[in-house]
Write an enzyme that holds these catalytic residues in place. Structure first.
Site, short mmCIF file in Angstrom:
data_model
loop_
_atom_site.label_atom_id
_atom_site.label_comp_id
_atom_site.label_asym_id
_atom_site.label_seq_id
_atom_site.Cartn_x
_atom_site.Cartn_y
_atom_site.Cartn_z
N ASP A 69 0.54 -1.56 0.76
CA ASP A 69 0.53 -0.12 -0.05
C ASP A 69 1.02 1.28 0.14
O ASP A 69 2.32 1.32 -0.13
CB ASP A 69 -1.37 0.11 1.44
CG ASP A 69 -0.58 -0.19 2.55
OD1 ASP A 69 0.90 -1.02 2.56
OD2 ASP A 69 -1.26 -0.92 3.18
N ASN A 140 -7.07 -2.88 14.00
CA ASN A 140 -8.87 -3.08 13.79
C ASN A 140 -8.67 -4.01 12.95
O ASN A 140 -9.68 -4.65 12.10
CB ASN A 140 -8.71 -1.76 12.86
CG ASN A 140 -8.46 -1.56 12.32
OD1 ASN A 140 -7.88 -2.51 11.29
ND2 ASN A 140 -9.29 -0.47 11.28
N HIS A 142 -6.93 -4.97 10.00
CA HIS A 142 -7.06 -5.09 9.06
C HIS A 142 -5.93 -5.45 8.49
O HIS A 142 -4.68 -5.49 8.89
CB HIS A 142 -7.02 -3.38 8.16
CG HIS A 142 -5.39 -2.61 8.58
ND1 HIS A 142 -5.80 -0.89 8.82
CD2 HIS A 142 -4.44 -2.75 8.58
CE1 HIS A 142 -4.90 -0.27 9.47
NE2 HIS A 142 -3.97 -1.62 9.47
N GLU A 147 -9.18 -2.03 5.55
CA GLU A 147 -10.36 -1.43 6.83
C GLU A 147 -11.34 -2.61 6.36
O GLU A 147 -12.03 -3.45 5.83
CB GLU A 147 -10.34 -0.01 6.85
CG GLU A 147 -9.29 0.64 6.25
CD GLU A 147 -7.85 1.13 7.55
OE1 GLU A 147 -8.32 -0.28 8.57
OE2 GLU A 147 -7.94 1.89 8.17
C1 GLP Z 1 -0.21 0.49 8.62
C2 GLP Z 1 0.28 -0.77 7.94
C3 GLP Z 1 -0.13 -2.04 7.65
C4 GLP Z 1 0.71 -2.28 9.06
C5 GLP Z 1 0.11 -1.65 10.02
C6 GLP Z 1 0.11 -2.23 11.82
O1 GLP Z 1 -1.20 0.25 8.85
N1 GLP Z 1 -0.58 -0.74 6.26
O2 GLP Z 1 0.10 -2.97 6.13
O3 GLP Z 1 0.60 -3.63 9.36
O4 GLP Z 1 -0.19 -0.63 9.92
O5 GLP Z 1 1.64 -1.54 11.99
P1 GLP Z 1 2.47 -1.75 13.11
O6 GLP Z 1 2.95 -3.13 12.25
O7 GLP Z 1 3.18 -0.57 12.96
O8 GLP Z 1 1.55 -2.18 14.23
#
Ligand code: GLP
Length: 249
Positions: A69, A140, A142, A147
């Site tokens: 993304d 959440n 995702h 989402e």
């Molecule tokens: C963002 C990214 C996700 C990732 C998530 C969790 O939303 N788009 O791909 O998994 O953050 O982030 P973290 O690893 O910092 O908890």
């Protein structure tokens, strides 16, 4: 199919095991196609891959990568763009060729989004599909920026970010107002087409959502639960992230 969960004493050991899997894949298939994630979670994995490159001669010269993304409205050189995240935390430190890594663009005119997303899907297909997909998980549930409400058949597209997702990103941006409201994300169907998927989750703040993804019903409310339908899916967890799993298994 059930999700295989592997619980490690700490995040370092989990990251090392995933790095080993990637190393073996690249040794077997030097032009492997990797699906890459951003966020804090994969940082230790990227550090270990960089070490393997420096100390063990692991070469990424033929490896192709596709990121999940990108935020809308951030130019590649913005410090919080996923483009610059990937440069800083992986690509600058290995021998991957610049033509071989791909991220969706966050700087598209409104009428160019559909075409760009289709081209991203086509590029993945033309590369032969993703051999190995790395995922994190949002609070959440995702995956990528899919989402709650994203369907299991969703493809790469423009998405609206939830408040909880923007709130989690706020510290890095300075305030929630500065966090983009939209992004371009691979879809759930795109992710599920990968040959093998490893989701990493570390820390107590991920425990509840990990348990929902692994043991809850397959539902659009927790898009990571779609992973239950995949044939080769492993969750690599530290003991804190696995806390609620032990109670429910
Ligand atoms: C963002 C990214 C996700 C990732 C998530 C969790 O939303 N788009 O791909 O998994 O953050 O982030 P973290 O690893 O910092 O908890």
């Amino acid at each position: 199919m059930a999700i295989e969960t592997i619980i490690f004493p700490d995040a370092e050991q989990a990251a090392q095991q995933v790095a080993k899997k990637i190393q073996q894949l690249i040794q077997r298939k030097p032009d492997a196609v990797l699906g890459l994630a951003t966020g804090g979670t994969p940082l230790l994995l990227y550090r270990e891959l960089i070490r393997m490159h420096a100390e063990e001669g692991l070469s990424f010269a033929q490896v192709r990568t596709f990121n999940l993304d990108e935020y809308e409205g951030l130019p590649p050189d913005h410090p919080e763009s996923y483009w610059s995240f990937m440069q800083r935390n992986l690509f600058d430190h290995i021998d991957i060729s610049p033509g071989n890594y791909h991220l969706p663009s966050g700087m598209l005119a409104a009428d160019a989004v559909t075409e760009h997303c289709e081209a991203y899907e086509n590029a993945i297909r033309a590369a032969g599909g993703i051999d190995f997909q790395i995922l994190g998980i949002g609070r959440n549930g995702h995956i990528g920026f899919n989402e709650p409400g994203s369907t299991i058949s969703s493809r790469t597209r423009r998405v609206t970010l939830c408040e909880v997702t923007r709130a989690d990103a706020a510290p890095a941006f300075g305030s929630i107002e500065q966090v983009p409201t939209h992004a371009i994300s691979m879809g759930c169907a795109t992710i599920l087409e990968a040959q093998e998927i490893v989701l990493l989750a570390f820390g107590e703040h991920k425990a509840e959502i990990v348990a929902q993804a692994v043991c809850g019903e397959v539902s659009e409310n927790v898009t990571a639960s779609y992973l239950q339908t995949h044939q080769h899916i492993h969750f690599y967890l530290d003991s804190a992230a696995a806390r609620d799993l032990r109670d429910s298994m």
